[in-house]
Design an enzyme around this catalytic site. Structure first.
Site, PDB file in Angstrom:
ATOM      1  N   LYS A   6       0.613   5.615  -2.286  1.00  0.00           N
ATOM      2  CA  LYS A   6       0.653   6.980  -1.738  1.00  0.00           C
ATOM      3  C   LYS A   6       1.201   7.939  -2.788  1.00  0.00           C
ATOM      4  O   LYS A   6       2.246   7.660  -3.403  1.00  0.00           O
ATOM      5  CB  LYS A   6       1.568   7.024  -0.500  1.00  0.00           C
ATOM      6  CG  LYS A   6       1.083   6.195   0.683  1.00  0.00           C
ATOM      7  CD  LYS A   6       2.134   6.197   1.794  1.00  0.00           C
ATOM      8  CE  LYS A   6       1.853   5.156   2.847  1.00  0.00           C
ATOM      9  NZ  LYS A   6       1.107   5.635   3.993  1.00  0.00           N
TER      10      LYS A   6
ATOM     11  N   LYS B 290       7.301   0.924  16.375  1.00  0.00           N
ATOM     12  CA  LYS B 290       6.045   1.328  17.010  1.00  0.00           C
ATOM     13  C   LYS B 290       6.386   2.068  18.294  1.00  0.00           C
ATOM     14  O   LYS B 290       7.437   1.843  18.889  1.00  0.00           O
ATOM     15  CB  LYS B 290       5.219   0.093  17.381  1.00  0.00           C
ATOM     16  CG  LYS B 290       4.902  -0.835  16.213  1.00  0.00           C
ATOM     17  CD  LYS B 290       3.660  -0.406  15.497  1.00  0.00           C
ATOM     18  CE  LYS B 290       3.275  -1.385  14.407  1.00  0.00           C
ATOM     19  NZ  LYS B 290       2.447  -0.779  13.372  1.00  0.00           N
TER      20      LYS B 290
ATOM     21  N   HIS C 227       7.727  -2.578   2.517  1.00  0.00           N
ATOM     22  CA  HIS C 227       7.587  -1.122   2.391  1.00  0.00           C
ATOM     23  C   HIS C 227       8.937  -0.396   2.255  1.00  0.00           C
ATOM     24  O   HIS C 227       9.127   0.411   1.357  1.00  0.00           O
ATOM     25  CB  HIS C 227       6.862  -0.544   3.606  1.00  0.00           C
ATOM     26  CG  HIS C 227       5.484  -1.109   3.830  1.00  0.00           C
ATOM     27  ND1 HIS C 227       4.642  -1.446   2.800  1.00  0.00           N
ATOM     28  CD2 HIS C 227       4.800  -1.380   4.971  1.00  0.00           C
ATOM     29  CE1 HIS C 227       3.494  -1.893   3.303  1.00  0.00           C
ATOM     30  NE2 HIS C 227       3.573  -1.872   4.610  1.00  0.00           N
TER      31      HIS C 227
ATOM     32  N   HIS D 193       0.812  -1.227   0.000  1.00  0.00           N
ATOM     33  CA  HIS D 193       0.000   0.000   0.000  1.00  0.00           C
ATOM     34  C   HIS D 193       0.842   1.271   0.000  1.00  0.00           C
ATOM     35  O   HIS D 193       0.359   2.338  -0.370  1.00  0.00           O
ATOM     36  CB  HIS D 193      -1.016  -0.003   1.147  1.00  0.00           C
ATOM     37  CG  HIS D 193      -0.453   0.415   2.471  1.00  0.00           C
ATOM     38  ND1 HIS D 193       0.166  -0.449   3.326  1.00  0.00           N
ATOM     39  CD2 HIS D 193      -0.407   1.629   3.082  1.00  0.00           C
ATOM     40  CE1 HIS D 193       0.562   0.204   4.410  1.00  0.00           C
ATOM     41  NE2 HIS D 193       0.222   1.472   4.283  1.00  0.00           N
TER      42      HIS D 193
ATOM     43  N   ASP E 205       7.278  -7.054   9.062  1.00  0.00           N
ATOM     44  CA  ASP E 205       6.105  -6.237   8.755  1.00  0.00           C
ATOM     45  C   ASP E 205       6.464  -5.077   7.812  1.00  0.00           C
ATOM     46  O   ASP E 205       5.649  -4.672   6.986  1.00  0.00           O
ATOM     47  CB  ASP E 205       5.562  -5.672  10.090  1.00  0.00           C
ATOM     48  CG  ASP E 205       4.170  -5.057   9.971  1.00  0.00           C
ATOM     49  OD1 ASP E 205       3.403  -5.508   9.107  1.00  0.00           O
ATOM     50  OD2 ASP E 205       3.860  -4.129  10.753  1.00  0.00           O
TER      51      ASP E 205
HETATM   52  C1  BG6 Z   1       1.258  -1.926   7.474  1.00  0.00           C
HETATM   53  C2  BG6 Z   1       1.827  -2.579   8.697  1.00  0.00           C
HETATM   54  O1  BG6 Z   1       1.620  -2.644   6.328  1.00  0.00           O
HETATM   55  O2  BG6 Z   1       1.756  -0.588   7.385  1.00  0.00           O
HETATM   56  C3  BG6 Z   1       1.446  -1.784   9.935  1.00  0.00           C
HETATM   57  O3  BG6 Z   1       1.314  -3.903   8.801  1.00  0.00           O
HETATM   58  C4  BG6 Z   1       1.885  -0.348   9.801  1.00  0.00           C
HETATM   59  O4  BG6 Z   1       2.024  -2.362  11.099  1.00  0.00           O
HETATM   60  C5  BG6 Z   1       1.382   0.239   8.484  1.00  0.00           C
HETATM   61  O5  BG6 Z   1       1.339   0.385  10.886  1.00  0.00           O
HETATM   62  C6  BG6 Z   1       1.963   1.616   8.246  1.00  0.00           C
HETATM   63  O6  BG6 Z   1       1.344   2.166   7.127  1.00  0.00           O
HETATM   64  P1  BG6 Z   1       0.994   3.692   7.049  1.00  0.00           P
HETATM   65  O7  BG6 Z   1       0.414   3.877   5.699  1.00  0.00           O
HETATM   66  O8  BG6 Z   1       0.026   3.960   8.175  1.00  0.00           O
HETATM   67  O9  BG6 Z   1       2.285   4.428   7.259  1.00  0.00           O
END
Ligand code: BG6
Length: 535
Positions: A213, A363, A271, A209, A266
């Site tokens: 953005k 976190k 990402h 995802h 994660d």
């Molecule tokens: C997700 C993770 O893929 O991305 C989460 O599983 C994380 O743990 C999140 O909080 C962060 O995404 P964003 O778009 O809120 O920065």
């Protein structure tokens, strides 16, 4: 990722950008497995609503929500509509908007149909096949908005029922797979093999995802639509790159998932590697999916496999921001799952040899900040060495992805006054000052691209596997388990992460602003003068 060339004509304060390539996607049936879940409510429905507002959905496009448990379609529509209204009214939500377009929502609501079905039952897929036969087009997208344990089960059933067969259906058949795509190299390979047993690579849309953005897609625009950066975008001029995704939130009731996953799995090989590949990739010949993905794949392929020495794990203990991770619901009281991970990554290629990429995520840190800072090398000749200035602040280009959107550049000027004193200043661009803010949740482009058949922003099987391969020695260390260092909830992370950079003579960019930096929307380098500029 459709492109337009006239974005600059909109670059006036207050003028909304024209939606790229404004034409509706071809008609299709979007089948959402996990239609009762959080992802559907929070992200997919707002994204579909936004596409409807922009007129990007074909009037014949329909949506079937599949989930366990009997439910009435009207009730389903009402629940999703209420959730949408709640998110719109919530200032903290990315979907926050002062005005919901009722017509746009109604146009989504009337496309929605609920279908009760057990994901493991053949009958579910037979029933679905019947519905798809009656649909006005043979096109269908199967969106797996479900826990990863169901990915293979659903793919198997879709395959064996013939629902992925494009010849039979006389239309496109696509599967969207959410994260996590495997938990290591072996499981990712297995999942890929499963999917590829029933579908061609170009039918599989693996979502990350972050790539939806705007600020992430803008990395390529900043790099390749400006003549300024490319000449210095290489090891001769760049000292190092830092990629940060820090969060204030804890595990938010996802303790059970997080215990199995941890911060590293994660966020890092997906990402953060994706952000790194966009920063480091060679210019593609075009914005065609394969052209872009090949160049990104080259970067992932160039990652020197990480060793445990390149990585630091941390876990939040009790601190100013609250209770320890081990006290969270569904977390073992002696858990060693990491909630923080930092890594030093080297790319073994001509452009980047010797330039470290420092990645960190965690976190319960002191601030929410997703950003990339590219630090340039010091100037080679200290012209100013006999002046009151004995060290120059390095130039840093920072691409701010979330929650602040924009770019900043740290550079040096002469501070006013009779002596030659260098002032470290910052020039900042904020999206909000140039473009109208839109309540986009990041899934709009991804859904629209999937309907168009544009895979640019989706992950290819080879890149997923190469990413996992690069971190395999960290996930399965040959020696003792990775140490997990405690940090206080609400701090900037464990000391060991600072030590990782200190060993290279560097330090992390601060996670919080000094008051002087705050209204630039970001932290700057500690300068030797307090001058600030805004452009
Ligand atoms: C997700 C993770 O893929 O991305 C989460 O599983 C994380 O743990 C999140 O909080 C962060 O995404 P964003 O778009 O809120 O920065």
């Amino acid at each position: 990722m459709p492109t337009t060339s006239d974005a600059t004509s909109n670059a006036k304060p207050g003028t909304p950008p024209a939606p790229a390539g404004k034409h509706p996607a071809p008609p299709c049936t979007l089948v959402i497995f996990g239609a009762g879940g959080d992802l559907t409510k929070r992200l997919l429905m707002p994204a579909l609503y936004n596409l409807a507002v922009d007129g990007l959905l074909d009037p014949k496009m329909s949506i079937i929500g599949v989930n366990h448990g009997e439910r009435d379609t009207n009730e389903f529509r009402e629940d999703l509509g209420n959730a949408l209204k709640q998110f719109a009214a919530d200032k903290a939500s990315t979907f926050h908007t002062s005005k919901l377009d009722e017509d746009a929502w109604n146009s989504i609501a009337q496309r929605l149909e609920y279908m009760a079905g057990d994901f493991e039952d053949d009958g579910t897929y037979q029933k679905l096949a019947g519905k798809l036969k009656q649909a006005s087009s043979g096109n269908a997208i199967f969106y797996l908005a479900v826990g990863s344990r169901f990915f293979e089960v659903i793919a198997d059933h879709l395959g064996s029922t013939g629902l992925l067969n494009e010849d039979e259906s006389k239309g496109f058949r696509r599967v969207v797979v959410e994260k996590p795509f495997g938990t290591d190299l072996a499981s990712a390979r297995e999942l890929n093999a499963h999917l590829l047993g029933y579908a061609q690579e170009n039918q599989i849309y693996r979502i990350d995802h972050f790539l939806g953005k705007d600020t992430v897609q803008s990395i390529l625009a900043v790099r390749f639509a400006n003549a300024l950066f490319e000449p210095v975008w290489r090891r001769e001029y760049i000292d190092s790159v830092q990629i940060t995704a820090s969060e204030v939130i804890g595990v938010e009731g996802r303790g059970a998932f997080y215990e199995q996953t941890g911060a590293f799995r994660d966020m890092l090989p997906n990402h953060l590697f994706q952000l790194m590949s966009m920063i480091a990739m060679e210019p593609p010949n075009s914005f065609d999916a394969e052209a872009v993905r090949d160049k990104k794949a080259d970067i992932i392929d160039a990652i020197k496999p990480l060793t445990p020495d390149d990585v630091v794990f941390g876990q939040y203990g009790q601190g100013p921001a609250g209770q320890a991770y081990r006290a969270e619901p569904n977390v073992a009281p002696d858990s060693n799952t990491e909630t923080y991970a930092a890594a030093r990554v080297h790319l073994d290629n001509w452009r980047w040899a010797g330039v470290p990429f420092y990645l960190r995520t965690g976190k319960r840190l002191t601030s929410r900040r997703t950003e990339i800072s590219v630090q340039l090398k010091q100037v080679p000749f200290r012209l100013f060495r006999d002046t009151p200035v004995d060290a120059l602040t390095p130039n840093v280009l920072t691409l701010r992805i979330d929650p602040s959107h924009g770019t900043s550049f740290d550079f040096n000027v002469k501070a006013p006054g009779p002596v030659m004193q260098i002032g470290a200043v910052k020039s900042s661009f904020d999206y909000a000052n140039f473009f109208a803010e839109r309540p986009n949740v990041g899934y709009e482009t991804l859904l629209y691209d999937c309907m168009l058949g544009d895979e640019t922003l989706f992950q290819r099987a080879d890149s997923i596997e190469t990413s996992w391969a690069a971190v395999d020695d960290v996930l399965h260390p040959k020696g003792s388990a990775m140490p997990v260092h405690t940090y206080a909830a609400g701090s900037a992370g464990p000391q060991a992460a600072d030590d990782l950079l200190a060993r290279d003579g560097r330090r992390w960019r601060p996670l919080t602003e000094t008051p002087a930096q705050a209204d630039d929307g970001n932290a700057g380098n500690a300068g030797n003068a307090e001058t600030k500029s805004k452009s």
